[in-house]
Design a protein around this motif. Structure first.
Motif, short mmCIF file in Angstrom:
data_model
loop_
_atom_site.label_atom_id
_atom_site.label_comp_id
_atom_site.label_asym_id
_atom_site.label_seq_id
_atom_site.Cartn_x
_atom_site.Cartn_y
_atom_site.Cartn_z
N VAL A 168 -11.30 -4.69 -0.20
CA VAL A 168 -10.00 -4.99 -0.79
C VAL A 168 -9.95 -6.49 -1.04
O VAL A 168 -10.38 -7.29 -0.20
CB VAL A 168 -8.83 -4.53 0.11
N ASN A 169 -9.47 -6.86 -2.21
CA ASN A 169 -9.23 -8.26 -2.53
C ASN A 169 -7.78 -8.56 -2.17
O ASN A 169 -6.86 -7.95 -2.73
CB ASN A 169 -9.45 -8.54 -4.02
N LEU A 170 -7.58 -9.46 -1.21
CA LEU A 170 -6.24 -9.87 -0.83
C LEU A 170 -5.89 -11.10 -1.65
O LEU A 170 -6.51 -12.16 -1.50
CB LEU A 170 -6.19 -10.21 0.66
N VAL A 171 -4.93 -10.96 -2.54
CA VAL A 171 -4.51 -12.07 -3.40
C VAL A 171 -3.25 -12.66 -2.78
O VAL A 171 -2.18 -12.05 -2.84
CB VAL A 171 -4.26 -11.59 -4.84
N VAL A 191 -8.31 -6.42 13.26
CA VAL A 191 -8.97 -5.30 12.58
C VAL A 191 -10.48 -5.38 12.85
O VAL A 191 -11.10 -6.41 12.59
CB VAL A 191 -8.71 -5.34 11.06
N GLU A 192 -11.04 -4.30 13.36
CA GLU A 192 -12.47 -4.28 13.66
C GLU A 192 -13.28 -3.89 12.43
O GLU A 192 -12.80 -3.16 11.55
CB GLU A 192 -12.75 -3.28 14.77
N GLY A 193 -14.53 -4.36 12.38
CA GLY A 193 -15.47 -3.91 11.36
C GLY A 193 -15.23 -4.49 9.98
O GLY A 193 -15.52 -3.84 8.98
N ILE A 194 -14.72 -5.72 9.91
CA ILE A 194 -14.50 -6.33 8.61
C ILE A 194 -15.34 -7.59 8.46
O ILE A 194 -15.75 -8.21 9.44
CB ILE A 194 -13.02 -6.67 8.37
N GLU A 195 -15.60 -7.93 7.21
CA GLU A 195 -16.28 -9.17 6.86
C GLU A 195 -15.43 -9.85 5.79
O GLU A 195 -15.04 -9.20 4.81
CB GLU A 195 -17.68 -8.87 6.33
N THR A 240 0.84 -1.19 0.00
CA THR A 240 0.00 0.00 0.00
C THR A 240 0.88 1.24 0.00
O THR A 240 1.80 1.35 0.78
CB THR A 240 -0.93 0.04 1.23
N ARG A 241 0.57 2.15 -0.89
CA ARG A 241 1.31 3.39 -0.95
C ARG A 241 0.42 4.58 -0.63
O ARG A 241 0.88 5.68 -0.49
CB ARG A 241 1.92 3.58 -2.34
N ALA A 293 -3.13 -3.37 4.09
CA ALA A 293 -4.06 -3.16 2.97
C ALA A 293 -5.47 -2.85 3.48
O ALA A 293 -6.13 -1.94 2.97
CB ALA A 293 -4.08 -4.39 2.07
N ILE A 294 -5.91 -3.58 4.49
CA ILE A 294 -7.24 -3.34 5.04
C ILE A 294 -7.31 -1.95 5.66
O ILE A 294 -8.27 -1.21 5.46
CB ILE A 294 -7.61 -4.42 6.08
N GLU A 295 -6.27 -1.58 6.40
CA GLU A 295 -6.25 -0.27 7.04
C GLU A 295 -6.19 0.87 6.02
O GLU A 295 -6.58 1.99 6.33
CB GLU A 295 -5.09 -0.19 8.03
N ALA A 296 -5.73 0.59 4.81
CA ALA A 296 -5.66 1.61 3.76
C ALA A 296 -6.92 1.65 2.91
O ALA A 296 -7.00 2.41 1.95
CB ALA A 296 -4.45 1.34 2.86
N THR A 297 -7.92 0.84 3.26
CA THR A 297 -9.15 0.74 2.48
C THR A 297 -10.26 1.54 3.16
O THR A 297 -10.50 1.38 4.35
CB THR A 297 -9.56 -0.74 2.33
N ALA A 298 -10.94 2.35 2.37
CA ALA A 298 -11.98 3.22 2.90
C ALA A 298 -13.19 2.42 3.38
O ALA A 298 -13.53 1.37 2.82
CB ALA A 298 -12.42 4.23 1.84
#
Length: 103
Positions: free
Chosen positions: A54-57, A77-81, A13-14, A44-49
């Motif tokens: 985010v698709n983690l490949v 990480v809270e609040g993810i599915e 993530t940049r 990556a998750i933390e950089a996603t609005a």
């Protein structure tokens, strides 16, 4: 976000992502280091609005990501599915992570 100890390695993530996107976690360095996969997946998750995904490949050498990745993500990480999407043509695995109601 974490910083790699190797300045020659570009982080997954940049910037912040305000739309759904994919994070490539299947480079040779990821195949050699499962902890790096987990660390960069969290980044990556933390950089996603919120409201997107985010698709983690992840690298195919580690097998399906549920056993080594999902519990760590859910406890960190809270609040993810999480949703397993499929195995991609290159042999990796795709986990879709919805952030704060992005499903």
């Amino acid at each position: 976000m974490s910083n790699s100890t190797d300045p020659a390695v570009e982080p997954v993530t940049r910037r912040e992502h305000d739309v759904s996107w994919s994070a490539n976690l299947e480079q040779p360095r990821h195949a050699a280091d499962r902890d790096l996969v987990v660390e960069e997946a969290i980044d990556a998750i933390e950089a996603t609005a919120s409201g997107t995904h985010v698709n983690l490949v992840t690298h195919g050498d580690h097998g399906r990501p549920e056993p080594y990745l999902w519990d760590v993500l859910e406890s960190t990480v809270e609040g993810i599915e999480l949703e397993y999407v499929d195995r991609c043509g290159c042999g990796g695995h795709v986990t879709r992570v919805y952030v704060d109601g992005g499903s």
